[in-house]
Design a protein around this motif. Structure first.
Motif, PDB file in Angstrom:
ATOM      1  N   ASN A 295      -0.667 130.525  26.485  1.00 25.44           N
ATOM      2  CA  ASN A 295       0.373 131.278  27.165  1.00 25.44           C
ATOM      3  C   ASN A 295       1.761 130.740  26.805  1.00 25.44           C
ATOM      4  OD1 ASN A 295       1.400 133.158  29.348  1.00 25.44           O
ATOM      5  ND2 ASN A 295       2.074 131.192  30.174  1.00 25.44           N
ATOM      6  N   ALA A 296       1.899 129.406  26.726  1.00 22.91           N
ATOM      7  CA  ALA A 296       3.183 128.826  26.346  1.00 22.91           C
ATOM      8  C   ALA A 296       3.566 129.237  24.929  1.00 22.91           C
ATOM      9  CB  ALA A 296       3.120 127.301  26.461  1.00 22.91           C
ATOM     10  N   ALA A 297       2.570 129.256  24.014  1.00 25.77           N
ATOM     11  CA  ALA A 297       2.851 129.637  22.631  1.00 25.77           C
ATOM     12  C   ALA A 297       3.224 131.116  22.532  1.00 25.77           C
ATOM     13  CB  ALA A 297       1.638 129.345  21.747  1.00 25.77           C
ATOM     14  N   VAL A 298       2.454 131.972  23.208  1.00 25.00           N
ATOM     15  CA  VAL A 298       2.723 133.414  23.147  1.00 25.00           C
ATOM     16  C   VAL A 298       4.066 133.738  23.794  1.00 25.00           C
ATOM     17  CG1 VAL A 298       1.949 135.675  23.925  1.00 25.00           C
ATOM     18  CG2 VAL A 298       0.297 134.033  23.045  1.00 25.00           C
ATOM     19  N   ALA A 299       4.297 133.166  24.991  1.00 26.31           N
ATOM     20  CA  ALA A 299       5.559 133.429  25.674  1.00 26.31           C
ATOM     21  C   ALA A 299       6.729 132.920  24.865  1.00 26.31           C
ATOM     22  CB  ALA A 299       5.543 132.770  27.059  1.00 26.31           C
ATOM     23  N   GLY A 300       6.571 131.735  24.275  1.00 28.38           N
ATOM     24  CA  GLY A 300       7.656 131.182  23.486  1.00 28.38           C
ATOM     25  C   GLY A 300       8.002 132.043  22.296  1.00 28.38           C
ATOM     26  N   TYR A 301       6.982 132.637  21.661  1.00 32.55           N
ATOM     27  CA  TYR A 301       7.264 133.445  20.474  1.00 32.55           C
ATOM     28  C   TYR A 301       7.639 134.881  20.826  1.00 32.55           C
ATOM     29  CZ  TYR A 301       7.122 135.202  15.749  1.00 32.55           C
ATOM     30  OH  TYR A 301       7.481 135.773  14.563  1.00 32.55           O
ATOM     31  N   VAL A 302       6.795 135.544  21.635  1.00 34.63           N
ATOM     32  CA  VAL A 302       7.014 136.971  21.892  1.00 34.63           C
ATOM     33  C   VAL A 302       8.339 137.203  22.607  1.00 34.63           C
ATOM     34  CG1 VAL A 302       6.132 138.978  23.123  1.00 34.63           C
ATOM     35  CG2 VAL A 302       4.558 137.488  21.897  1.00 34.63           C
ATOM     36  N   ARG A 303       8.541 136.515  23.731  1.00 37.02           N
ATOM     37  CA  ARG A 303       9.780 136.716  24.473  1.00 37.02           C
ATOM     38  C   ARG A 303      10.981 136.177  23.705  1.00 37.02           C
ATOM     39  NH1 ARG A 303       6.553 134.602  29.582  1.00 37.02           N
ATOM     40  NH2 ARG A 303       5.644 136.556  30.312  1.00 37.02           N
ATOM     41  N   GLY A 304      10.822 134.987  23.154  1.00 36.40           N
ATOM     42  CA  GLY A 304      11.941 134.395  22.428  1.00 36.40           C
ATOM     43  C   GLY A 304      12.295 135.160  21.176  1.00 36.40           C
ATOM     44  N   GLN A 305      11.286 135.539  20.361  1.00 38.36           N
ATOM     45  CA  GLN A 305      11.564 136.228  19.111  1.00 38.36           C
ATOM     46  C   GLN A 305      12.095 137.634  19.347  1.00 38.36           C
ATOM     47  OE1 GLN A 305      11.236 134.450  16.278  1.00 38.36           O
ATOM     48  NE2 GLN A 305      12.328 136.122  15.274  1.00 38.36           N
ATOM     49  N   ALA A 306      11.680 138.283  20.429  1.00 37.52           N
ATOM     50  CA  ALA A 306      12.243 139.594  20.755  1.00 37.52           C
ATOM     51  C   ALA A 306      13.745 139.490  21.006  1.00 37.52           C
ATOM     52  CB  ALA A 306      11.536 140.181  21.977  1.00 37.52           C
ATOM     53  N   LEU A 307      14.158 138.460  21.733  1.00 37.70           N
ATOM     54  CA  LEU A 307      15.593 138.257  21.970  1.00 37.70           C
ATOM     55  C   LEU A 307      16.318 137.893  20.676  1.00 37.70           C
ATOM     56  CD1 LEU A 307      15.457 136.317  25.366  1.00 37.70           C
ATOM     57  CD2 LEU A 307      16.140 138.686  25.000  1.00 37.70           C
ATOM     58  N   VAL A 308      15.671 137.094  19.825  1.00 43.24           N
ATOM     59  CA  VAL A 308      16.278 136.742  18.535  1.00 43.24           C
ATOM     60  C   VAL A 308      16.518 138.004  17.701  1.00 43.24           C
ATOM     61  CG1 VAL A 308      15.888 135.562  16.339  1.00 43.24           C
ATOM     62  CG2 VAL A 308      15.398 134.390  18.472  1.00 43.24           C
ATOM     63  N   CYS A 309      15.510 138.881  17.638  1.00 45.25           N
ATOM     64  CA  CYS A 309      15.647 140.132  16.874  1.00 45.25           C
ATOM     65  C   CYS A 309      16.765 140.999  17.447  1.00 45.25           C
ATOM     66  CB  CYS A 309      14.330 140.900  16.872  1.00 45.25           C
ATOM     67  SG  CYS A 309      13.005 140.111  15.933  1.00 45.25           S
ATOM     68  N   LEU A 310      16.861 141.061  18.786  1.00 49.03           N
ATOM     69  CA  LEU A 310      17.910 141.860  19.418  1.00 49.03           C
ATOM     70  C   LEU A 310      19.293 141.316  19.068  1.00 49.03           C
ATOM     71  CD1 LEU A 310      18.731 144.098  21.395  1.00 49.03           C
ATOM     72  CD2 LEU A 310      18.468 142.442  23.253  1.00 49.03           C
ATOM     73  N   PHE A 311      19.458 140.005  19.178  1.00 43.04           N
ATOM     74  CA  PHE A 311      20.746 139.403  18.855  1.00 43.04           C
ATOM     75  C   PHE A 311      21.084 139.564  17.373  1.00 43.04           C
ATOM     76  CE2 PHE A 311      20.224 136.800  22.809  1.00 43.04           C
ATOM     77  CZ  PHE A 311      21.399 137.218  23.419  1.00 43.04           C
ATOM     78  N   LEU A 312      20.105 139.335  16.499  1.00 42.94           N
ATOM     79  CA  LEU A 312      20.367 139.444  15.067  1.00 42.94           C
ATOM     80  C   LEU A 312      20.707 140.883  14.674  1.00 42.94           C
ATOM     81  CD1 LEU A 312      17.707 137.144  13.358  1.00 42.94           C
ATOM     82  CD2 LEU A 312      20.170 136.796  13.508  1.00 42.94           C
ATOM     83  N   GLY A 313      19.968 141.856  15.228  1.00 46.96           N
ATOM     84  CA  GLY A 313      20.283 143.247  14.933  1.00 46.96           C
ATOM     85  C   GLY A 313      21.695 143.606  15.361  1.00 46.96           C
ATOM     86  N   SER A 314      22.114 143.096  16.528  1.00 45.99           N
ATOM     87  CA  SER A 314      23.483 143.356  16.998  1.00 45.99           C
ATOM     88  C   SER A 314      24.509 142.671  16.098  1.00 45.99           C
ATOM     89  CB  SER A 314      23.643 142.853  18.436  1.00 45.99           C
ATOM     90  OG  SER A 314      22.715 143.487  19.296  1.00 45.99           O
ATOM     91  N   ILE A 315      24.239 141.413  15.729  1.00 42.51           N
ATOM     92  CA  ILE A 315      25.176 140.678  14.874  1.00 42.51           C
ATOM     93  C   ILE A 315      25.311 141.349  13.519  1.00 42.51           C
ATOM     94  CG2 ILE A 315      25.508 138.506  13.620  1.00 42.51           C
ATOM     95  CD1 ILE A 315      24.158 137.106  16.022  1.00 42.51           C
ATOM     96  N   TYR A 316      24.183 141.672  12.891  1.00 46.23           N
ATOM     97  CA  TYR A 316      24.236 142.294  11.575  1.00 46.23           C
ATOM     98  C   TYR A 316      24.855 143.689  11.638  1.00 46.23           C
ATOM     99  CZ  TYR A 316      21.051 138.617   9.941  1.00 46.23           C
ATOM    100  OH  TYR A 316      20.478 137.421   9.613  1.00 46.23           O
ATOM    101  N   GLY A 317      24.402 144.508  12.614  1.00 46.89           N
ATOM    102  CA  GLY A 317      24.910 145.879  12.701  1.00 46.89           C
ATOM    103  C   GLY A 317      26.398 145.930  12.974  1.00 46.89           C
TER     104      GLY A 317
END
Length: 360
Positions: free
Chosen positions: A204-226
């Motif tokens: 659960n720690a691994a999944v939560a760390g990646y899924v929730r964290g990486q979703a936010l990373v993708c959101l921030f990166l998409g906003s920064i790049y766009g």
């Protein structure tokens, strides 16, 4: 050998895993809304827990989160999707010209190398014809999507289910999440319950760390790049930036693909203004630095323990076996498998098989 011996238990768990994978394969066409609902519920469960701790009942906390998430999703889709599709269509139409212009800028640097390798000079007319053929095929694919959806009853059912059933599934899973976990915990075999809980906690720690964290990373990166590419004046910069951010859950691929597309369009658009080309490259350089030094360490952290190659293999395998549903569950499944393998390796190193007879 008794019915409760080690061999029986192994056969039971292997059989259960085979039945589960077989059901997943058979029901693949109707699983999408349920999988999406489960992913969304897992993602928002901490928010519901926080609201519940502030005094709201679990039902009201779930209703609040579900309604707000649905409103934000509909609002974002209404505001972003129409101009996004227009930019995608415009980018595909202009792609042949962009390819030729970028090739013209790169030809003085490429031709000396091609002549040393004994290759023929680059034929720009043939390149433009091939790019135009590719663009026509891409437009044909986009234009036929609606037709294919209309012809496939299963596709229509999946689309309607995704739109209307997913919020319902999300609501009930979010509301009953503690009950679901309690039911699973109560069904664990008593002899191994403690070990399974330990593995489940780590998973659960691994999944939560990646899924929730990486979703936010993708959101921030998409906003920064766009936003960054739009500010430097790159044509179709917003759609390229969003695309690069969206696929950033695949390690290094989002930044690499976005940089190649953006610099290619910049070479076709800006020269002889090379400063603007440098600005486009700087957007991805800054984005990559932020991802490596700020976003991923803060949002994902080092708890995940997933190697990039393992993630890419999981995504390809999941997509190949189960389509889009497989892509959705690939990374969580990879995280769980990684935790189980590390746990088994730990048990192996503690066993006489690894330590040898002299260790006793």
């Amino acid at each position: 050998m008794t019915a409760t011996g080690p061999a029986y238990r192994w056969r039971f768990w292997i059989g259960a895993a085979i039945v589960f994978l077989l059901l997943l394969w058979i029901l693949n066409d109707i699983l999408l809304p349920f999988v999406v609902g489960a992913v969304v519920a897992y993602f928002f469960d901490p928010v519901v827990v926080r609201l519940h701790g502030l005094g709201l009942s679990r039902t009201w906390a779930t209703a609040t989160v579900t309604v707000l998430a649905a409103l934000v999703t509909v609002g974002a889709a209404t505001a972003i999707l129409p101009p996004l599709f227009l930019q995608i269509e415009g980018l595909i139409i202009k792609a042949p010209d962009y390819v030729v212009r970028a090739a013209e800028q790169l030809t003085p640097m490429i031709e000396p190398l091609r002549s040393k390798l004994g290759l023929e000079p680059l034929a720009l007319n043939e390149l433009k014809a091939e790019a135009a053929q590719w663009a026509g095929q891409a437009l044909g694919v986009l234009g036929s999507v609606a037709g294919r959806v209309a012809q496939r009853g299963v596709a229509i059912i999946n689309l309607l289910a995704l739109l209307f059933l997913t919020p319902v599934v999300t609501f009930y899973l979010l509301r009953d999440w503690p009950k679901v976990l309690a039911a699973i915990d109560g069904a664990l075999p008593l002899d191994h319950a403690a070990n399974i809980r330990t593995v489940a906690h780590d998973a659960n720690a691994a999944v939560a760390g990646y899924v929730r964290g990486q979703a936010l990373v993708c959101l921030f990166l998409g906003s920064i790049y766009g936003i960054g590419l739009s500010l430097v004046g790159l044509q179709f910069g917003f759609v390229i930036g969003l695309f690069a951010g969206f696929i950033s859950f695949i390690p290094y691929v989002g930044t690499l693909v976005g940089a190649i597309l953006s610099i290619g369009v910049a070479l076709a658009q800006f020269p002889p203004d090379w400063l603007s080309v440098a600005k486009v490259a700087a957007v991805f350089l800054v984005g990559h630095m932020l991802e490596s030094n700020v976003l991923s360490p803060k949002l994902v952290g080092d708890r995940v323990g997933l190697h990039p190659v393992w993630i890419m293999f999981a995504l390809l395998a999941g997509g190949s076996l189960f389509g889009f549903v497989g892509v959705l569950v690939a990374v969580p499944a990879a995280a769980v498998v990684g935790v189980i393998v590390r746990h088994l390796l730990g048990r192996y190193r503690e066993s006489a098989l690894y330590r040898g007879e002299s260790a006793g």
